[in-house]
Design a protein around this motif. Structure first.
Motif, PDB file in Angstrom:
ATOM      1  N   ARG A  30       0.826  -1.211   0.000  1.00  0.00           N
ATOM      2  CA  ARG A  30       0.000   0.000   0.000  1.00  0.00           C
ATOM      3  C   ARG A  30       0.856   1.256   0.000  1.00  0.00           C
ATOM      4  O   ARG A  30       0.548   2.238  -0.686  1.00  0.00           O
ATOM      5  CB  ARG A  30      -0.934  -0.025   1.220  1.00  0.00           C
ATOM      6  N   LEU A  31       1.961   1.227   0.744  1.00  0.00           N
ATOM      7  CA  LEU A  31       2.820   2.412   0.874  1.00  0.00           C
ATOM      8  C   LEU A  31       3.978   2.421  -0.116  1.00  0.00           C
ATOM      9  O   LEU A  31       4.637   3.449  -0.289  1.00  0.00           O
ATOM     10  CB  LEU A  31       3.373   2.480   2.307  1.00  0.00           C
ATOM     11  N   SER A  81       6.812   1.101   0.220  1.00  0.00           N
ATOM     12  CA  SER A  81       8.025   1.438   0.968  1.00  0.00           C
ATOM     13  C   SER A  81       8.145   0.508   2.158  1.00  0.00           C
ATOM     14  O   SER A  81       7.228   0.444   2.981  1.00  0.00           O
ATOM     15  CB  SER A  81       7.986   2.890   1.443  1.00  0.00           C
ATOM     16  N   ALA A  95       8.443   2.853   5.300  1.00  0.00           N
ATOM     17  CA  ALA A  95       7.169   3.406   5.755  1.00  0.00           C
ATOM     18  C   ALA A  95       6.305   2.315   6.395  1.00  0.00           C
ATOM     19  O   ALA A  95       5.626   2.562   7.392  1.00  0.00           O
ATOM     20  CB  ALA A  95       6.433   4.052   4.591  1.00  0.00           C
ATOM     21  N   GLU A 145       4.883   2.212  10.263  1.00  0.00           N
ATOM     22  CA  GLU A 145       3.465   2.032  10.560  1.00  0.00           C
ATOM     23  C   GLU A 145       3.227   0.873  11.515  1.00  0.00           C
ATOM     24  O   GLU A 145       2.381   0.938  12.406  1.00  0.00           O
ATOM     25  CB  GLU A 145       2.687   1.813   9.269  1.00  0.00           C
TER      26      GLU A 145
END
Length: 290
Positions: free
Chosen positions: A15-16, A18, A21, A25
Motif C-alpha cells: 500500500r505504501l 516502501s 514506511a 506504521e
C-alpha cells in the motif's frame, strides 16, 4: 496459510510502496519487513515485489494479491469496529434519511442529550433506500415506509403527508394566493426523485389547467427545500419535517389540501442485547417528540 505477520507486512509495504514506511506504521524495523515479505514469497513461490534502487514496485501478481489482502484486512477492521464497539452500552448507532435528519432529528437532539448525557450517538444520514437493518450494524433506523427485509416490527413515528409550502419572501409583493388556480406553474419546485408529486396534488385539487411539468427541478428534496426557503417558489414537502419551519415563520403553508397516501415514517430497533435499554430510551424519546 501464510503467517499473519507476513501478510500484514506485505499489505502495508504494498500500500505504501516502501519497506521503511511500512516498518514505521507497524512499529518494526525495515529489516523485519523485508524478512517477513521474503518468507511470504517463499511460501507462495512467487515474487511480489521488484526491488529497485531506493524503491520497491509490485509485480503483476503482487498487485493482484494486494487487492485481495487489502480487502480482507478492511473487512477485518470493519468487523472489529462493529462487533467490539457494540460492547459500549452508552453508544448508539442511528440511521436516518438525509431529509429527516436535517429537518427534524438533528435540531431536536440537544433535548435528548440534555436528558441522557452519557449516551453517545453515531448518526448516519443517507439518501436512497435504507441499508440492511441487521443487528450490530445499526441499533435504530428511521425510515420512510417499511425497511426491506426487516425482521422486527417497527414503531410508527408520524405520517408522511405532503403539503404545499413557500417562504414569506416568495409571497412578498405578490397578489395573495388563496386558491390553487393562482399557483404559477413556472415557480413549482420539483425533485427528480419525486417528479410525480405536483401532478398528483393538482389532480387532487382539481386543477387540470396548471401544467404540472413546468417549474424548477432539483435532484433531491434537500436542494429543493433550500430553494424553497430562499424564495424561489412553492414545493410539496413532508408536513412533519417542516413543522419547526412553519412555527418559526421560515415557511408558510399555502393550502390545507395534502397528499396523504405517502407511507408513514417508522422507527426500527435492532440493538445488541447490551444496548437494548439505551435504544428503548432513544426510541421512546423520538415518539414523544413526534
Amino acid at each position: 496459510m501464510p503467517p499473519l505477520r507476513s501478510l500484514r507486512a506485505f499489505e502495508a509495504a504494498g500500500r505504501l510502496l516502501s519497506f521503511s514506511a511500512a516498518a514505521a506504521e507497524l512499529g518494526v524495523t525495515p529489516g523485519a519487513i523485508s524478512h517477513q515479505i521474503r518468507q511470504l514469497e517463499e511460501h507462495l513461490g512467487a515474487r511480489l515485489f521488484e526491488r529497485q534502487h531506493r524503491e520497491v514496485v509490485l509485480t503483476p501478481q503482487g498487485q493482484a494479491y494486494l487487492r485481495s489482502i487489502g480487502d480482507a484486512f478492511r473487512r477485518i477492521e470493519e468487523d472489529t469496529r462493529i462487533l467490539f464497539s457494540a460492547n459500549d452500552p452508552a453508544s448508539l448507532r442511528v440511521y436516518a434519511s438525509v431529509n429527516l435528519a436535517q429537518r427534524w432529528l438533528v435540531p431536536r437532539l440537544p433535548r435528548f442529550l440534555a436528558r441522557h448525557p452519557t449516551i453517545a450517538l453515531d448518526i448516519a444520514a443517507e439518501g436512497g433506500p435504507p441499508p440492511a437493518l441487521a443487528p450490530r450494524r445499526f441499533d435504530l433506523a428511521i425510515t420512510h415506509g417499511a425497511a426491506p427485509l426487516a425482521k422486527v416490527e417497527p414503531t410508527r413515528l408520524f405520517d408522511g403527508r405532503l403539503v404545499p409550502v413557500c417562504s414569506p419572501g416568495y409571497l412578498a409583493g405578490r397578489s395573495p394566493i388563496t386558491h390553487p388556480s393562482q399557483l404559477d406553474p413556472d415557480r413549482l419546485i420539483h425533485t427528480r426523485k419525486r417528479k410525480g408529486d405536483w401532478r398528483r396534488w393538482l389532480k387532487l385539487a382539481k386543477e387540470p389547467g396548471i401544467d404540472a411539468g413546468r417549474g424548477i427541478k432539483f435532484e433531491d428534496m434537500n436542494l429543493a427545500y433550500l430553494a424553497t426557503v430562499s424564495g424561489m417558489g412553492v414545493m410539496l414537502f413532508f408536513a412533519n419535517l417542516v413543522s419547526e419551519d412553519l412555527r418559526a415563520g421560515r415557511l408558510v403553508r399555502l393550502f390545507d389540501l395534502a397528499l396523504t397516501e405517502e407511507p408513514d415514517w417508522l422507527v426500527y430497533a435492532t440493538p445488541a442485547p447490551e444496548r437494548e435499554r439505551a435504544t428503548a430510551l432513544f426510541r421512546n424519546w423520538l415518539v414523544s417528540e413526534a
